[in-house]
Design a protein around this motif. Sequence first.
Motif, PDB file in Angstrom:
ATOM      1  N   UNK A   1      12.338  96.672  49.980  1.00 39.04           N
ATOM      2  CA  UNK A   1      13.550  96.365  49.246  1.00 39.04           C
ATOM      3  C   UNK A   1      14.770  96.807  50.036  1.00 39.04           C
ATOM      4  N   UNK A   2      15.849  96.109  49.824  1.00 36.93           N
ATOM      5  CA  UNK A   2      17.137  96.435  50.428  1.00 36.93           C
ATOM      6  C   UNK A   2      17.708  97.635  49.680  1.00 36.93           C
ATOM      7  N   UNK A   3      18.190  98.622  50.416  1.00 29.20           N
ATOM      8  CA  UNK A   3      18.759  99.800  49.770  1.00 29.20           C
ATOM      9  C   UNK A   3      20.270  99.653  49.646  1.00 29.20           C
ATOM     10  N   UNK A   4      20.827 100.402  48.723  1.00 26.88           N
ATOM     11  CA  UNK A   4      22.280 100.430  48.585  1.00 26.88           C
ATOM     12  C   UNK A   4      22.879 100.969  49.878  1.00 26.88           C
ATOM     13  N   UNK A   5      23.988 100.412  50.283  1.00 23.65           N
ATOM     14  CA  UNK A   5      24.680 100.933  51.452  1.00 23.65           C
ATOM     15  C   UNK A   5      25.192 102.331  51.134  1.00 23.65           C
ATOM     16  N   UNK A   6      25.063 103.253  52.078  1.00 20.50           N
ATOM     17  CA  UNK A   6      25.540 104.614  51.827  1.00 20.50           C
ATOM     18  C   UNK A   6      27.056 104.685  51.871  1.00 20.50           C
ATOM     19  N   UNK A   7      27.581 105.620  51.137  1.00 15.73           N
ATOM     20  CA  UNK A   7      29.004 105.917  51.174  1.00 15.73           C
ATOM     21  C   UNK A   7      29.228 106.845  52.367  1.00 15.73           C
ATOM     22  N   UNK A   8      29.958 106.358  53.362  1.00 17.50           N
ATOM     23  CA  UNK A   8      30.134 107.089  54.608  1.00 17.50           C
ATOM     24  C   UNK A   8      30.621 108.524  54.374  1.00 17.50           C
ATOM     25  N   UNK A   9      31.455 108.720  53.378  1.00 24.87           N
ATOM     26  CA  UNK A   9      32.058 110.037  53.179  1.00 24.87           C
ATOM     27  C   UNK A   9      31.264 110.939  52.243  1.00 24.87           C
TER      28      UNK A   9
END
Length: 154
Positions: free
Chosen positions: A133-141
């Motif tokens: 499954x595709x994961x949520x993109x991480x929040x860089x900060x």
Amino acid sequence: MTADEQPTGKLTFDECWDLLEGDTLGRLGLVVDGHPEIFPVNYVVHRRSIVFRTSGVTKLWNAKSERPAALEIDGYDPHTEEAWSVVVRGDTEIIEDQADKDAVDSLGLEPWQPGEKAHYIRLSARAMTGRRFKVNSPDVWNTRTADRRRASFE
């Protein structure tokens, strides 16, 4: 689209075996004294089964008892930003045949933990499931530095 809304891709039998063959460490689930236990094991795939070595305590007792077991592996590919998981369920047995032991050793089955691991155990798959499954993109900060998804942008 959230992770809950994203489609989950079921892996084929062959895709599951490819992922198993490409990995070396899994989590072995056994029932011990009436409750589930999880043990990390390093393994190889031999003749479409999972083989690991043990010193002869809980995992060997379970194999002698021919009780069911499960092995789970998972991973994350930062290039595709997809996670995957494979679960194998089946029966365990002790490998007695020296030719099979030699074949397994030739595949590089070397215990990670110190000490003698003279017993070879085979987990023969009766059922196998896998998903990607595709994961949520991480929040860089805000994403923790240990989160594997950070590799996608580092």
